[in-house]
Design a protein around this motif. Structure first.
Motif, PDB file in Angstrom:
ATOM      1  N   SER A 340      54.414 -44.956 -41.058  1.00 22.98           N
ATOM      2  CA  SER A 340      53.940 -45.803 -40.401  1.00 22.98           C
ATOM      3  C   SER A 340      54.704 -46.887 -41.591  1.00 22.98           C
ATOM      4  O   SER A 340      54.545 -46.845 -43.251  1.00 22.98           O
ATOM      5  CB  SER A 340      52.745 -46.671 -41.254  1.00 22.98           C
ATOM      6  N   TYR A 341      55.639 -47.979 -41.223  1.00 21.51           N
ATOM      7  CA  TYR A 341      56.315 -48.816 -42.101  1.00 21.51           C
ATOM      8  C   TYR A 341      55.565 -49.776 -42.700  1.00 21.51           C
ATOM      9  O   TYR A 341      55.472 -49.499 -44.157  1.00 21.51           O
ATOM     10  CB  TYR A 341      57.288 -49.991 -41.311  1.00 21.51           C
ATOM     11  N   ASN A 342      54.603 -50.197 -41.498  1.00 21.20           N
ATOM     12  CA  ASN A 342      53.784 -51.021 -42.669  1.00 21.20           C
ATOM     13  C   ASN A 342      53.707 -49.949 -44.318  1.00 21.20           C
ATOM     14  O   ASN A 342      52.556 -50.983 -44.925  1.00 21.20           O
ATOM     15  CB  ASN A 342      52.746 -51.738 -41.557  1.00 21.20           C
ATOM     16  N   ASP A 343      52.358 -48.999 -44.029  1.00 17.75           N
ATOM     17  CA  ASP A 343      51.584 -48.618 -44.455  1.00 17.75           C
ATOM     18  C   ASP A 343      52.745 -47.914 -45.753  1.00 17.75           C
ATOM     19  O   ASP A 343      52.366 -48.623 -47.074  1.00 17.75           O
ATOM     20  CB  ASP A 343      51.165 -47.117 -44.032  1.00 17.75           C
ATOM     21  N   ALA A 344      54.016 -47.677 -45.888  1.00 18.30           N
ATOM     22  CA  ALA A 344      54.834 -47.285 -47.190  1.00 18.30           C
ATOM     23  C   ALA A 344      55.265 -48.638 -47.774  1.00 18.30           C
ATOM     24  O   ALA A 344      55.110 -48.249 -48.642  1.00 18.30           O
ATOM     25  CB  ALA A 344      55.994 -47.114 -45.817  1.00 18.30           C
ATOM     26  N   LEU A 345      55.367 -50.005 -46.884  1.00 22.92           N
ATOM     27  CA  LEU A 345      55.481 -50.906 -47.880  1.00 22.92           C
ATOM     28  C   LEU A 345      54.743 -51.999 -48.386  1.00 22.92           C
ATOM     29  O   LEU A 345      54.372 -52.462 -49.566  1.00 22.92           O
ATOM     30  CB  LEU A 345      56.069 -51.721 -47.181  1.00 22.92           C
ATOM     31  N   GLY A 346      53.854 -51.254 -47.786  1.00 22.66           N
ATOM     32  CA  GLY A 346      52.504 -52.911 -47.689  1.00 22.66           C
ATOM     33  C   GLY A 346      52.727 -53.630 -47.853  1.00 22.66           C
ATOM     34  O   GLY A 346      53.662 -54.643 -47.119  1.00 22.66           O
ATOM     35  N   LEU A 389      64.267 -37.311 -32.957  1.00 26.75           N
ATOM     36  CA  LEU A 389      62.052 -37.827 -33.056  1.00 26.75           C
ATOM     37  C   LEU A 389      61.069 -38.695 -32.884  1.00 26.75           C
ATOM     38  O   LEU A 389      61.975 -39.221 -31.950  1.00 26.75           O
ATOM     39  CB  LEU A 389      62.176 -38.887 -34.544  1.00 26.75           C
ATOM     40  N   GLN A 390      59.577 -38.429 -32.211  1.00 20.86           N
ATOM     41  CA  GLN A 390      59.251 -39.636 -32.157  1.00 20.86           C
ATOM     42  C   GLN A 390      58.851 -40.172 -32.209  1.00 20.86           C
ATOM     43  O   GLN A 390      58.049 -40.746 -33.041  1.00 20.86           O
ATOM     44  CB  GLN A 390      58.030 -38.128 -31.787  1.00 20.86           C
ATOM     45  N   ILE A 391      58.888 -41.345 -31.240  1.00 22.93           N
ATOM     46  CA  ILE A 391      58.684 -42.854 -32.052  1.00 22.93           C
ATOM     47  C   ILE A 391      57.278 -42.844 -30.991  1.00 22.93           C
ATOM     48  O   ILE A 391      57.092 -42.959 -30.001  1.00 22.93           O
ATOM     49  CB  ILE A 391      60.317 -43.835 -31.209  1.00 22.93           C
ATOM     50  N   ASP A 392      56.614 -43.481 -31.684  1.00 24.87           N
ATOM     51  CA  ASP A 392      55.228 -44.127 -31.856  1.00 24.87           C
ATOM     52  C   ASP A 392      54.992 -45.579 -31.235  1.00 24.87           C
ATOM     53  O   ASP A 392      53.984 -46.112 -30.074  1.00 24.87           O
ATOM     54  CB  ASP A 392      54.228 -43.100 -32.968  1.00 24.87           C
ATOM     55  N   VAL A 393      55.447 -46.189 -32.910  1.00 24.06           N
ATOM     56  CA  VAL A 393      54.886 -47.140 -31.675  1.00 24.06           C
ATOM     57  C   VAL A 393      56.662 -48.593 -32.626  1.00 24.06           C
ATOM     58  O   VAL A 393      56.758 -47.924 -33.513  1.00 24.06           O
ATOM     59  CB  VAL A 393      53.741 -48.370 -32.315  1.00 24.06           C
ATOM     60  N   ARG A 394      57.213 -49.046 -31.226  1.00 23.81           N
ATOM     61  CA  ARG A 394      58.379 -50.105 -31.695  1.00 23.81           C
ATOM     62  C   ARG A 394      58.594 -51.522 -30.682  1.00 23.81           C
ATOM     63  O   ARG A 394      57.777 -51.246 -29.964  1.00 23.81           O
ATOM     64  CB  ARG A 394      59.541 -48.999 -31.688  1.00 23.81           C
ATOM     65  N   TRP A 414      53.130 -58.522 -41.809  1.00 15.23           N
ATOM     66  CA  TRP A 414      52.101 -57.478 -41.567  1.00 15.23           C
ATOM     67  C   TRP A 414      50.383 -57.713 -41.451  1.00 15.23           C
ATOM     68  O   TRP A 414      50.809 -59.411 -40.587  1.00 15.23           O
ATOM     69  CB  TRP A 414      51.075 -57.959 -42.675  1.00 15.23           C
ATOM     70  N   GLY A 415      49.876 -56.220 -40.108  1.00 12.50           N
ATOM     71  CA  GLY A 415      49.007 -56.700 -39.293  1.00 12.50           C
ATOM     72  C   GLY A 415      49.097 -57.198 -38.145  1.00 12.50           C
ATOM     73  O   GLY A 415      48.776 -57.395 -37.366  1.00 12.50           O
ATOM     74  N   GLY A 416      50.465 -56.618 -37.629  1.00 10.04           N
ATOM     75  CA  GLY A 416      51.462 -56.259 -36.385  1.00 10.04           C
ATOM     76  C   GLY A 416      52.745 -57.407 -35.751  1.00 10.04           C
ATOM     77  O   GLY A 416      52.794 -58.565 -36.499  1.00 10.04           O
ATOM     78  N   PRO A 417      53.537 -56.830 -35.525  1.00 11.68           N
ATOM     79  CA  PRO A 417      53.300 -55.666 -34.728  1.00 11.68           C
ATOM     80  C   PRO A 417      53.956 -54.857 -36.144  1.00 11.68           C
ATOM     81  O   PRO A 417      54.418 -54.766 -36.903  1.00 11.68           O
ATOM     82  CB  PRO A 417      54.696 -56.176 -33.811  1.00 11.68           C
TER      83      PRO A 417
END
Length: 565
Positions: A340-346, A389-394, A414-417
């Motif tokens: 998760s990009y958001n989880d990785a960056l915070g 790789l499998q793309i889940d959300v983009r 942050w918070g989406g997308p």
């Protein structure tokens, strides 16, 4: 008168006798003195001589009358004192205890042996040395030169090897040797006397008896063999080596081991007490052993690195991009793990160093803390596609971006997308990201293990979108469709699948509306004889499927120097 004469004659005779006795005494004393002086001189001579006494031999080699150097040469010529050999003792479970003379300081040189002979002749007082000389001259002296053994060092060696043997004995003396399981029948009663073994080896070195020594362990009783317990303690399934993400190390592979229980029982029953029973093993090697996994881990790059330019970016935007690169660089995803990009960056906050920079938000260009990080997420999205790789959300950007082809971007806030993908490969993958300040570029690539040599090429097609009812012929944006093309290592196309649809709007200031023509002079409208109901144009309809070229085309949109989020 006659008596007087006799008395004088007797006195004279006594005087002469005393005089003669005195002379004899003096002569005797002189002789003794001379003898003592000679003996002392001889003693000094023999004590100070640099030669070994006559008739002396060392280990059967005559060295009498020789200097230490000459004796050493004579001994060496006979092969005595060449440094020492080794002693071996056979132990249970086919262990062999080997001790070299050098390991226990039991080396005996020819020079040392010659010196021992010399010390035997010259090691006492003057009188003792003279007596030794006389003994050697009369009877001779046969000396045996012996090395000195370091018992402490020998004890350490013996204990170490015996400990290994005892560890292998277990309940029934079990050891795996290649494709054979060796079990000593009655091993629980095997006794190894370390003191006896040490003394045996020490004596062999002192007597210079090199080679294999006879030593038998004592077996006092037999034991029953629990086949099931033995099977459970020895046998196992083969397991591949794998990468442990938490420990950041490769967990070693396991070789599979099995044996026929019925056959093992027959062999055991037929064996004698103390005999080593050899049970055949079935060995199964893992598909991926430790060495293979270590050599293939993160060994391949999936496609070329995705490199995008930072030209036109503000310093704040570059700062945000650097922070995003630092956050994802080096992340490892185990097989099946989602990123998760958001989880990785915070959360991007000023407290964490992020700056305000241009970003797309709700269809507008705004200044936002963390603006610019989508260039890194977009590059990572493209790299994940190349890695198949499998793309889940983009989610694509609202406006087009200039740093990547259409359909290959991924916007994040942050918070989406959000942008997420899963490592659906059999090996772990690693994200490698960097900023090159010299070239003013961002680079993102995925490292992993390419097992079959297949690779991905991304293609796309675009078409214009006309969305303004007032100006139906004016393009207000465009759509794109991307394809994931998978090729084998020989370049043969294996599959071509649609990856994603993307729609982008032009910035309002970039939409080219038609210039209105001058209004004509109105002419009078004749009055109809009958009123006519005007006909309405048909309602516009959207095609259910977009029409697009099969081959990719370049997107058609106005020049846009703004990079987006």
């Amino acid at each position: 008168m006659k008596r007087e004469t006799e008395r004088k004659h007797l006195a004279e005779k006594r005087y002469k006798a005393r005089k003669r006795a005195k002379v004899v005494t003096i002569v005797c004393v002189a002789v003794v003195a001379l003898l003592l002086a000679g003996a002392a001189g001889f003693g000094v001579y023999v004590s100070g001589s640099d030669s070994i006494y006559p008739k002396v031999s060392v280990n059967g080699v005559a060295v009498g009358g020789m200097t230490v150097t000459e004796a050493a040469a004579a001994l060496q010529a006979e092969g005595i004192g060449e440094g020492g050999g080794s002693v071996t003792v056979a132990l249970p479970l086919e262990h062999t205890l080997t001790v070299n003379a050098a390991d226990v300081s039991a080396e005996l040189s020819a020079a040392e042996a010659a010196q021992q002979a010399y010390d035997y002749c010259h090691g006492g007082t003057v009188v003792e040395n003279v007596m030794a000389y006389v003994r050697c001259l009369v009877k001779g002296a046969a000396l045996e030169a012996k090395p000195t053994v370091d018992e402490a060092a020998l004890g350490d060696i013996v204990r170490s090897e015996v400990t290994k043997v005892k560890a292998g004995l277990m309940t029934s003396g079990v050891e795996v040797k290649g494709e054979t399981l060796e079990v000593i029948k009655g091993a629980s009663a095997v006794e190894i006397d370390e003191t006896e073994l040490l003394g045996l080896i020490k004596a062999a070195f002192e007597e210079m008896r090199y080679g294999e020594l006879d030593y038998e362990v004592e077996v006092n009783a037999s034991v029953e063999l629990d086949i099931d317990e033995l099977y459970d303690s020895i046998c196992c399934e083969a397991e591949d080596a794998y990468y442990d993400k938490e420990k950041n190390e490769v967990v070693e592979s396991v070789t599979g081991v099995s044996f026929d229980r019925a056959e093992a029982q027959k062999l055991w029953d037929a064996a004698e007490l103390g005999e080593t029973v050899e049970i055949p093993l079935t060995i199964t090697e893992p598909e991926k052993d430790t060495e293979y996994v270590e050599s293939r881990l993160f060994a391949d790059s999936f496609g070329e690195p995705v490199v995008t330019t930072l030209a036109g970016s503000t310093q704040n935007r570059i700062t945000n991009i650097k922070l995003a690169v630092e956050a994802i660089n080096g992340i490892i995803l185990a097989p099946g793990e989602q990123f998760s990009y958001n989880d990785a960056l915070g959360e991007r906050t000023a407290e964490r160093g992020y700056k305000a920079a241009g970003a797309y938000a709700n269809g507008e260009v705004v200044q936002e803390i963390g603006g610019g990080i989508c260039q890194v997420s977009s590059s990572l999205y493209y790299a994940a596609l190349l890695a198949n790789l499998q793309i889940d959300v983009r989610v694509c950007h609202y406006f087009p971006v200039a740093y990547l082809p259409p359909g290959l971007d991924a916007t994040v806030s942050w918070g989406g997308p959000e942008f997420k993908f899963t490592n659906d490969r059999d090996w772990p993958i690693k994200i490698v990201a960097s900023v090159d300040t010299t070239k003013n570029t961002v680079s993102v690539q995925l490292l992993g293990t390419d097992e079959d040599g297949s690779y991905v090429q991304m293609t796309y097609a675009t078409w214009l979108v006309y969305g303004n009812s007032e100006y139906p012929e004016t393009a207000t944006g465009y759509k794109a469709v991307t394809y994931r093309n998978i090729y084998d290592k020989n370049g043969t196309l294996l599959s071509k699948e649609q990856e994603a649809y993307s729609e982008y709007r032009y910035h309002e200031e970039d939409i080219v509306y038609p210039t209105p023509s001058p209004s004509p002079t109105p002419t009078p409208t004749p009055t109809p004889t009958e009123p006519v109901e005007p006909s309405l144009p048909p309602e516009p309809t959207e095609p259910t499927e977009p029409v697009y070229p099969t081959e990719p085309t370049e997107p058609v949109f106005p020049e846009d120097p703004f990079f987006g989020a």
